[in-house]
Write an enzyme that holds these catalytic residues in place. Structure first.
Site, PDB file in Angstrom:
ATOM      1  N   LYS A  22      -4.180  -0.787  -4.536  1.00 46.10           N
ATOM      2  CA  LYS A  22      -3.918   0.111  -5.852  1.00 46.10           C
ATOM      3  C   LYS A  22      -2.795  -0.626  -6.469  1.00 46.10           C
ATOM      4  O   LYS A  22      -2.491  -0.046  -7.549  1.00 46.10           O
ATOM      5  CB  LYS A  22      -3.540   1.753  -5.471  1.00 46.10           C
ATOM      6  CG  LYS A  22      -2.772   2.657  -5.335  1.00 46.10           C
ATOM      7  CD  LYS A  22      -2.299   3.756  -4.766  1.00 46.10           C
ATOM      8  CE  LYS A  22      -1.488   3.866  -3.775  1.00 46.10           C
ATOM      9  NZ  LYS A  22       0.228   3.996  -4.554  1.00 46.10           N
ATOM     10  N   ASN A  23      -1.619  -0.671  -6.145  1.00 44.64           N
ATOM     11  CA  ASN A  23      -0.343  -0.934  -6.761  1.00 44.64           C
ATOM     12  C   ASN A  23      -0.745  -2.213  -7.152  1.00 44.64           C
ATOM     13  O   ASN A  23       0.762  -2.125  -8.085  1.00 44.64           O
ATOM     14  CB  ASN A  23       0.909  -1.102  -5.783  1.00 44.64           C
ATOM     15  CG  ASN A  23       0.740   0.303  -4.563  1.00 44.64           C
ATOM     16  OD1 ASN A  23       0.743   1.518  -5.096  1.00 44.64           O
ATOM     17  ND2 ASN A  23       1.704   0.396  -3.938  1.00 44.64           N
ATOM     18  N   CYS A 116       9.773  13.195  -5.435  1.00 47.15           N
ATOM     19  CA  CYS A 116       8.519  12.851  -4.374  1.00 47.15           C
ATOM     20  C   CYS A 116       8.889  13.385  -3.158  1.00 47.15           C
ATOM     21  O   CYS A 116      10.105  13.249  -2.922  1.00 47.15           O
ATOM     22  CB  CYS A 116       7.507  12.044  -5.159  1.00 47.15           C
ATOM     23  SG  CYS A 116       7.571  10.357  -3.546  1.00 47.15           S
ATOM     24  N   ARG A 121      13.665   8.952  -5.740  1.00 45.20           N
ATOM     25  CA  ARG A 121      12.910   7.443  -7.103  1.00 45.20           C
ATOM     26  C   ARG A 121      13.362   8.137  -8.450  1.00 45.20           C
ATOM     27  O   ARG A 121      12.064   8.513  -9.035  1.00 45.20           O
ATOM     28  CB  ARG A 121      11.912   8.259  -7.173  1.00 45.20           C
ATOM     29  CG  ARG A 121      11.539   7.668  -5.292  1.00 45.20           C
ATOM     30  CD  ARG A 121       9.972   7.611  -4.607  1.00 45.20           C
ATOM     31  NE  ARG A 121       9.019   6.616  -4.981  1.00 45.20           N
ATOM     32  CZ  ARG A 121       7.514   6.568  -4.929  1.00 45.20           C
ATOM     33  NH1 ARG A 121       6.926   7.362  -4.525  1.00 45.20           N
ATOM     34  NH2 ARG A 121       7.244   5.696  -5.805  1.00 45.20           N
ATOM     35  N   LEU A 125      16.501   2.620 -14.561  1.00 45.00           N
ATOM     36  CA  LEU A 125      16.692   1.289 -14.802  1.00 45.00           C
ATOM     37  C   LEU A 125      15.549   0.969 -15.620  1.00 45.00           C
ATOM     38  O   LEU A 125      15.827  -0.499 -15.753  1.00 45.00           O
ATOM     39  CB  LEU A 125      16.838   0.360 -13.471  1.00 45.00           C
ATOM     40  CG  LEU A 125      17.697   0.549 -12.061  1.00 45.00           C
ATOM     41  CD1 LEU A 125      17.293  -0.524 -10.922  1.00 45.00           C
ATOM     42  CD2 LEU A 125      18.988   0.722 -12.771  1.00 45.00           C
ATOM     43  N   ASP A 307       6.189  -0.166   2.864  1.00 44.80           N
ATOM     44  CA  ASP A 307       4.700   0.983   2.764  1.00 44.80           C
ATOM     45  C   ASP A 307       4.223   1.022   4.308  1.00 44.80           C
ATOM     46  O   ASP A 307       2.777   1.247   3.925  1.00 44.80           O
ATOM     47  CB  ASP A 307       4.512   0.457   1.279  1.00 44.80           C
ATOM     48  CG  ASP A 307       4.477   1.184  -0.134  1.00 44.80           C
ATOM     49  OD1 ASP A 307       3.879   0.905  -0.964  1.00 44.80           O
ATOM     50  OD2 ASP A 307       5.327   1.986   0.325  1.00 44.80           O
ATOM     51  N   ARG A 399      -5.622   9.336  -2.081  1.00 41.13           N
ATOM     52  CA  ARG A 399      -4.332   8.949  -3.315  1.00 41.13           C
ATOM     53  C   ARG A 399      -4.709   7.459  -3.034  1.00 41.13           C
ATOM     54  O   ARG A 399      -4.823   6.410  -4.235  1.00 41.13           O
ATOM     55  CB  ARG A 399      -2.801   9.536  -3.551  1.00 41.13           C
ATOM     56  CG  ARG A 399      -2.747  10.693  -3.038  1.00 41.13           C
ATOM     57  CD  ARG A 399      -1.450  10.691  -3.841  1.00 41.13           C
ATOM     58  NE  ARG A 399      -0.767  10.449  -5.520  1.00 41.13           N
ATOM     59  CZ  ARG A 399       0.400  10.495  -5.294  1.00 41.13           C
ATOM     60  NH1 ARG A 399       0.981  11.147  -5.060  1.00 41.13           N
ATOM     61  NH2 ARG A 399       0.620   9.847  -6.144  1.00 41.13           N
TER      62      ARG A 399
HETATM   63  C1  EPZ Z   1       7.065   0.760  -5.630  1.00 41.31           C
HETATM   64  O1  EPZ Z   1       7.085   1.917  -6.305  1.00 41.31           O
HETATM   65  C2  EPZ Z   1       5.465   1.593  -4.705  1.00 41.31           C
HETATM   66  N1  EPZ Z   1       4.577   1.967  -6.143  1.00 41.31           N
HETATM   67  C3  EPZ Z   1       5.745   2.096  -3.967  1.00 41.31           C
HETATM   68  O2  EPZ Z   1       4.334   2.260  -2.767  1.00 41.31           O
HETATM   69  C4  EPZ Z   1       6.750   1.416  -3.321  1.00 41.31           C
HETATM   70  O3  EPZ Z   1       7.106   2.045  -1.662  1.00 41.31           O
HETATM   71  C5  EPZ Z   1       7.464   0.943  -3.205  1.00 41.31           C
HETATM   72  O4  EPZ Z   1       7.661  -0.056  -5.139  1.00 41.31           O
HETATM   73  C6  EPZ Z   1       8.900  -0.293  -2.606  1.00 41.31           C
HETATM   74  O5  EPZ Z   1       8.012  -0.916  -2.721  1.00 41.31           O
HETATM   75  C7  EPZ Z   1       3.773   1.384  -6.654  1.00 41.31           C
HETATM   76  O6  EPZ Z   1       3.991   0.423  -6.948  1.00 41.31           O
HETATM   77  C8  EPZ Z   1       2.751   2.298  -7.667  1.00 41.31           C
HETATM   78  P1  EPZ Z   1      10.727   0.974  -6.572  1.00 41.31           P
HETATM   79  P2  EPZ Z   1       8.559   2.175  -7.184  1.00 41.31           P
HETATM   80  O7  EPZ Z   1      11.142   1.071  -8.088  1.00 41.31           O
HETATM   81  O8  EPZ Z   1       8.008   0.878  -8.126  1.00 41.31           O
HETATM   82  C9  EPZ Z   1      15.071   2.510  -6.341  1.00 41.31           C
HETATM   83  C10 EPZ Z   1       3.040   3.474  -1.490  1.00 41.31           C
HETATM   84  O9  EPZ Z   1       2.671   4.199  -0.701  1.00 41.31           O
HETATM   85  N2  EPZ Z   1      15.637   2.975  -8.051  1.00 41.31           N
HETATM   86  O10 EPZ Z   1      10.812  -0.336  -6.612  1.00 41.31           O
HETATM   87  O11 EPZ Z   1       8.493   3.310  -8.116  1.00 41.31           O
HETATM   88  C11 EPZ Z   1      14.380   3.353  -5.821  1.00 41.31           C
HETATM   89  O12 EPZ Z   1      15.017   4.598  -5.739  1.00 41.31           O
HETATM   90  C12 EPZ Z   1       3.674   4.023  -2.791  1.00 41.31           C
HETATM   91  O13 EPZ Z   1       2.248   2.776  -2.453  1.00 41.31           O
HETATM   92  C13 EPZ Z   1      16.243   3.660  -9.027  1.00 41.31           C
HETATM   93  O14 EPZ Z   1      16.919   3.797  -8.439  1.00 41.31           O
HETATM   94  O15 EPZ Z   1       9.792   1.671  -6.350  1.00 41.31           O
HETATM   95  C14 EPZ Z   1      14.239   3.107  -4.581  1.00 41.31           C
HETATM   96  O16 EPZ Z   1      14.977   3.680  -3.626  1.00 41.31           O
HETATM   97  C15 EPZ Z   1       5.121   4.980  -1.871  1.00 41.31           C
HETATM   98  N3  EPZ Z   1      16.099   3.220 -10.147  1.00 41.31           N
HETATM   99  C16 EPZ Z   1      14.078   1.518  -4.573  1.00 41.31           C
HETATM  100  O17 EPZ Z   1      14.874   1.563  -6.176  1.00 41.31           O
HETATM  101  C17 EPZ Z   1      15.157   3.241 -10.501  1.00 41.31           C
HETATM  102  O18 EPZ Z   1      14.765   3.072 -11.468  1.00 41.31           O
HETATM  103  C18 EPZ Z   1      12.573   0.933  -4.775  1.00 41.31           C
HETATM  104  O19 EPZ Z   1      12.381   2.358  -5.953  1.00 41.31           O
HETATM  105  C19 EPZ Z   1      14.185   3.016  -9.935  1.00 41.31           C
HETATM  106  C20 EPZ Z   1      14.416   2.485  -8.847  1.00 41.31           C
END
Ligand code: EPZ
Length: 420
Positions: A22-23, A116, A121, A125, A307, A399
């Site tokens: 999915k990701n 969420c 989230r 960045l 995850d 999902r």
């Molecule tokens: C991706 O989410 C995945 N989703 C998530 O999988 C996964 O848990 C996550 O990466 C971490 O591996 C998809 O790929 C669609 P991040 P993403 O941006 O990209 C902070 C599932 O279960 N952050 O890597 O949204 C954020 O708050 C889902 O399949 C900022 O502060 O995660 C978090 O603490 C759930 N500012 C950390 O970085 C930003 O602009 C990692 O978030 C972006 C992120």
């Protein structure tokens, strides 16, 4: 609404075919916005999030023909650059269209995704990096209004935090930008690697694929010649089913899987007493008959994935001893704990750390899914709980897990999907 009724299942055996990731699928579908001509993406998982993103692309004017496990996308007909709240609110990964639309059309409006269940989230960045590349960004009435008066240009980007979709968004924006973009502290998840590999095969010069420093030379607006491709296997789905074998102490074989993407997960399962037979695209788990406790800290790839945290927490309730599980990426990713406690699990939460004392007998009862991976943890617990468990709000599960009940029924689980 549907719910799952799961009876205690001691005996599982056989094979589970792993679906596409999915990701990986989500950024790859967004990437079609950069394509010069139609292309087909194969090995797509038939899950709700994929359908949501295809619906968004269709609303923007693209042609998407979804057939069994593949989609043909033609984005030449896109005539809209606004991703509206009604779709974005159902799936925050819709933000992945921001980079490509901005790069191709020079303007884009995307509803702020909001938080969420697992955390706030933010996407600060993503936005900061696009501004560095020359975008003007305003937030108005819950929408990101982005324009690039002089087009996007390459620059040096250093991510304060490793962000998976942030890296994907900027890689896609940089692919069409003028000049070279360097991303330092880039995400190295296999899903980001596949996106970079496909772009590199489509004429984008990318250095450092799979490392924390990416260097992308953009095409200065020229659309990409992207050939058809298949999505990589879903490492989190695979890890979830390995946990099903481990928690029920049954040997299971996963097919169509990429073992190289599961290093940290396999290593932790070995620490808990399982062993494995591994080929290029299969993994057979030989589960421990006495599960050992474990210490886990979730980190970015290639370390242990957040995850898989909920699934291992469910498994740890069956370990002989005390396990410690620390969640370092998201501020609220322990909602499965209260439901597991209702089933009899002995778990203490202290901030971002869960202490799980096992082995505890779990009792079937009514439980509620709260987010995608928490739902799968409840399924694992239900497989070993005494009696029957009803898992409600399984739209969370739909999902990201394709045909979960069929895959489990095929290996002997007593599980059925019913209507509330
Ligand atoms: C991706 O989410 C995945 N989703 C998530 O999988 C996964 O848990 C996550 O990466 C971490 O591996 C998809 O790929 C669609 P991040 P993403 O941006 O990209 C902070 C599932 O279960 N952050 O890597 O949204 C954020 O708050 C889902 O399949 C900022 O502060 O995660 C978090 O603490 C759930 N500012 C950390 O970085 C930003 O602009 C990692 O978030 C972006 C992120």
């Amino acid at each position: 609404m549907d719910y799952l009724k799961i009876h205690s299942t001691q005996q599982l055996s056989g094979e589970i075919s792993i679906s596409g990731a999915k990701n990986a699928s989500l950024p790859l579908i967004a990437m079609t916005i950069l394509a010069k001509k139609p292309l087909t993406i194969g090995n797509l998982p038939d899950v709700v999030d994929i359908k949501t993103l295809l619906k968004l692309l269709t609303k923007l004017g693209a042609e998407c023909e979804f057939s069994h496990k593949s989609v043909r996308v033609d984005t030449s007909s896109i005539n809209e650059t606004k991703a509206t709240y009604d779709i974005v609110k159902t799936m925050r990964a819709s933000i992945l269209v921001l980079g490509p639309i901005l790069a191709r059309f020079g303007h884009c409006e995307v509803s702020l995704p909001g938080g969420c269940a697992i955390g706030q989230r933010p996407i600060d960045l993503h936005l900061k990096a696009l501004e560095q590349m020359g975008a003007h960004i305003d937030i108005q009435a819950g929408y990101i209004q982005a324009t690039t008066p002089n087009g996007l240009h390459g620059c040096e980007i250093i991510f304060d935090k490793i962000t998976v979709t942030g890296t994907a968004n900027i890689v896609m924006a940089a692919a069409l930008a003028k000049g070279v973009t360097t991303i330092t502290n880039a995400a190295r998840e296999p899903e980001v690697v596949q996106l970079c590999e496909i772009l590199a095969k489509s004429g984008v010069n990318i250095k450092g694929i799979g490392t924390a420093i990416l260097e992308i030379e953009g095409t200065d607006g020229a659309l990409l010649d992207i050939a058809d491709f298949d999505v990589i296997p879903d490492r989190i789905e695979a890890g979830t089913y390995l946990c099903a074998g481990a928690i029920t102490k049954n040997e299971l074989t996963l097919t169509h899987v990429e073992p190289k993407h599961l290093g940290a997960v396999l290593s932790k399962l070995e620490e808990m007493g399982s062993s494995f037979t591994i080929t290029d695209d299969t993994i057979t788990i030989h589960p421990a008959q006495e599960i050992k406790p474990v210490k886990i800290v979730t980190q970015e790839y290639p370390a242990f994935p957040t995850d898989m945290q909920a699934q291992f927490l469910a498994l740890a309730t069956q370990a002989e001893g005390v396990s410690i599980i620390e969640e370092k990426l998201f501020e609220n990713r322990f909602m499965h704990v209260s439901e597991l406690q209702r089933m009899g699990a002995d778990i203490t939460l202290n901030g971002h750390t869960a202490t799980v004392s096992g082995k505890t007998e779990l009792s079937g009862t009514d439980v509620m899914a709260t987010d995608l991976r928490a739902s799968s943890a409840l399924v694992l617990a239900a497989l070993v709980a005494n009696g029957e468990t009803n898992i409600h709000r399984i739209y969370h599960l739909d999902r990201g897990y394709e045909a979960l009940e069929e895959k489990l029924q095929n290996i002997g689980a007593k599980i059925e999907r019913l209507k509330e």
